[in-house]
Design a protein around this motif. Structure first.
Motif, PDB file in Angstrom:
ATOM      1  N   ASN A  47      14.471  13.188  61.019  1.00 44.13           N
ATOM      2  CA  ASN A  47      13.687  13.833  62.068  1.00 44.13           C
ATOM      3  C   ASN A  47      14.419  13.957  63.397  1.00 44.13           C
ATOM      4  O   ASN A  47      14.277  14.950  64.108  1.00 44.13           O
ATOM      5  CB  ASN A  47      12.390  13.048  62.307  1.00 44.13           C
ATOM      6  CG  ASN A  47      11.530  12.986  61.066  1.00 44.13           C
ATOM      7  OD1 ASN A  47      11.262  14.015  60.433  1.00 44.13           O
ATOM      8  ND2 ASN A  47      11.094  11.784  60.694  1.00 44.13           N
ATOM      9  N   ASP A  48      15.178  12.923  63.755  1.00 49.91           N
ATOM     10  CA  ASP A  48      15.905  12.948  65.019  1.00 49.91           C
ATOM     11  C   ASP A  48      17.153  12.091  64.888  1.00 49.91           C
ATOM     12  O   ASP A  48      17.449  11.564  63.809  1.00 49.91           O
ATOM     13  CB  ASP A  48      15.012  12.472  66.174  1.00 49.91           C
ATOM     14  CG  ASP A  48      14.438  11.073  65.941  1.00 49.91           C
ATOM     15  OD1 ASP A  48      15.177  10.199  65.432  1.00 49.91           O
ATOM     16  OD2 ASP A  48      13.257  10.844  66.273  1.00 49.91           O
ATOM     17  N   THR A  50      17.918   9.230  66.248  1.00 49.09           N
ATOM     18  CA  THR A  50      17.775   7.811  66.554  1.00 49.09           C
ATOM     19  C   THR A  50      18.835   7.018  65.781  1.00 49.09           C
ATOM     20  O   THR A  50      19.033   7.215  64.595  1.00 49.09           O
ATOM     21  CB  THR A  50      16.379   7.315  66.155  1.00 49.09           C
ATOM     22  OG1 THR A  50      15.395   8.038  66.907  1.00 49.09           O
ATOM     23  CG2 THR A  50      16.230   5.822  66.411  1.00 49.09           C
ATOM     24  N   HIS A  65      22.554  18.266  66.293  1.00 51.51           N
ATOM     25  CA  HIS A  65      21.107  18.410  66.333  1.00 51.51           C
ATOM     26  C   HIS A  65      20.562  18.277  64.913  1.00 51.51           C
ATOM     27  O   HIS A  65      21.319  18.203  63.943  1.00 51.51           O
ATOM     28  CB  HIS A  65      20.698  19.750  66.944  1.00 51.51           C
ATOM     29  CG  HIS A  65      21.306  20.943  66.257  1.00 51.51           C
ATOM     30  ND1 HIS A  65      22.602  21.352  66.473  1.00 51.51           N
ATOM     31  CD2 HIS A  65      20.790  21.812  65.362  1.00 51.51           C
ATOM     32  CE1 HIS A  65      22.857  22.411  65.734  1.00 51.51           C
ATOM     33  NE2 HIS A  65      21.773  22.721  65.039  1.00 51.51           N
ATOM     34  N   VAL A  66      19.240  18.225  64.798  1.00 48.78           N
ATOM     35  CA  VAL A  66      18.573  18.090  63.510  1.00 48.78           C
ATOM     36  C   VAL A  66      17.852  19.393  63.183  1.00 48.78           C
ATOM     37  O   VAL A  66      17.052  19.890  63.978  1.00 48.78           O
ATOM     38  CB  VAL A  66      17.574  16.910  63.519  1.00 48.78           C
ATOM     39  CG1 VAL A  66      16.836  16.824  62.187  1.00 48.78           C
ATOM     40  CG2 VAL A  66      18.312  15.602  63.813  1.00 48.78           C
TER      41      VAL A  66
END
Length: 432
Positions: A47-48, A50, A65-66
């Protein structure tokens, strides 16, 4: 082949979209219950970003980026930029991921990367599993051809894969790769097939390191721990299903650092003199240049218990560096346990760059040093905690965050100024 590696092979014999035991396909960036129970962890949540940040940074600013559950490199990176790394460091592991490149794409997965402002790029310390579209790259960059050590699946500039084991999906489709690093035993896998394996830090490994691309990168491949790194090398690239299983560290026994015969396991830097006497003593002595000189281990040590003996035959201005690295031609970055004439803090700890003295010795402890006689020194480093003893007496006991983040070599020093001669013996270390 190791039995444990055979076990990994059975676990790896399925394509990237695995089938769970219940018969249902596993969604990308998810772990099965069996994988969780077996100790696998996701390094990308789908999702991100992290858990990822810039190399040598504390946040994420690089152009990654995702998109649709994939980490994507924009293709804006270069040799000097575009690297992102994990927040965590890893020692021994199985690292598994899916990847897809653009036509002619070039990227890579690096591990055991050491972060320090001195290292401008990750690949001067961390080995790389090369990811590249061989044929497409040569089409885009014609008439330039790739060297064999630059092609897909190589241990970059070190070890080549078996070409008969290379089964690559068509360009633009997903492939799956794996790195096994098990206490120096290394394997590369591609789409379920083992393509190469080698042992790190052997004579053959050092011969490769010191004769090719890395001959002027003295710290390449020495670290036993480090961050994992993704490379944007100027080509769009996508990654998913990045997961890792940590493997146990082997128990270590106390071993000699000096064999009493020659300088095997050590590398001199500078023009000062390092030699072994007929009675098995290691000697450092000032040469005609009267400059700094170092004798550094070819191995890294993070947590350790080191004991040694030294005798100062002349001006004994020397020292024992730990968690240090070499800046060619003759400079060591790290922390030094001082060995010096009486009144100059033998057993204290000095930082060779930035802060200077971290611990100096009280005047009443200066007489613990026996000039012209054999002295016993012990250095214990665990995490951010450093302790030193001289002739059985405690000299330094402190914690330091910067030391806690570091790893590196043991190095003996000759101070500049000339007139220095120190003997060493009984250097014994135990990794903790």
């Amino acid at each position: 082949m190791k039995q444990s590696i055979l076990h990994y092979a059975y676990a790896f014999a399925m394509p990237a979209m695995l089938l769970a035991s219940c018969g249902k396909s596993v969604e990308p960036n998810q772990l099965t219950q069996a994988e969780i129970a077996d100790g696998w962890q996701l390094l990308f949540n789908g999702n991100d970003l992290t858990g990822w940040r810039d190399f040598n940074g504390d946040s994420l600013t690089q152009p990654w980026h995702v998109v649709d559950g994939c980490i994507q490199a924009n293709g804006d990176g270069s040799d000097l930029s575009g690297y992102i790394v994990t927040d965590r460091t890893f020692d021994n592991f199985i690292l598994d991921w899916d990847w897809k490149l653009s036509h002619g794409g070039n990227s890579g997965m690096l591990y055991h990367v050491v972060e320090d402002p001195y290292f401008a790029v990750p690949y001067v310390t961390g080995p790389e599993y090369q990811l590249i579209d061989n044929e497409g790259w040569e089409e885009v960059n014609a008439p330039t051809k790739l060297e064999e050590w630059q092609k897909l699946g190589v241990d970059y500039a070190m070890h080549l894969p078996n070409p008969d084991s290379m089964f690559v999906n068509p360009q633009g489709e997903w492939n799956n790769s794996r790195i096994v690093f098990d206490n120096g035993h290394v394997e590369h896998w591609l789409n379920g097939h083992k393509i190469l394996e080698f042992e790190a830090w052997t004579d053959d490994w050092y011969a490769r390191k010191n004769s090719g691309k890395w001959e002027n990168a003295p710290e390449y491949g020495l670290a036993k721990s480090g961050v994992i790194c993704l490379q944007d090398h100027g080509s769009p690239a996508s990654f998913r299903n990045i997961k890792i299983k940590e493997l146990p560290k082997k128990e270590s026994e106390a071993t000699p650092l000096f064999n009493g015969t020659d300088l095997t396991g050590w590398q001199p830097y500078g023009t000062e003199l390092w030699y072994v006497t007929p009675d098995s003593l290691l000697v450092c002595e000032s040469g005609p240049d009267k400059a700094y000189g170092y004798l550094a281990t070819t191995d890294y040590y993070k947590d350790f218990d080191l004991s040694l003996k030294f005798k100062q035959l002349a001006n004994g201005n020397s020292g024992v560096f730990f968690r240090s690295f070499v800046e060619p031609p003759v400079k060591v970055h790290g922390w030094q346990v001082e060995v010096a004439p009486k009144g100059n803090d033998t057993g204290g700890v000095y930082e060779s760059y930035g802060r200077g003295w971290l611990v100096q010795i009280p005047d009443e402890k200066e007489d613990i040093l026996k000039e012209g006689e054999w002295n016993d020194m012990r250095i214990l480093v665990q995490g951010d905690h450093v302790q030193t003893w001289l002739n059985g007496e405690p000299m330094a006991d402190f914690t330091d965050e910067n030391i806690g983040r570091a790893q590196g070599r043991i190095a003996l020093q000759i101070h500049d100024g000339g007139g220095i001669k120190v003997q060493w013996k009984d250097l014994v270390i135990k990794s903790l």
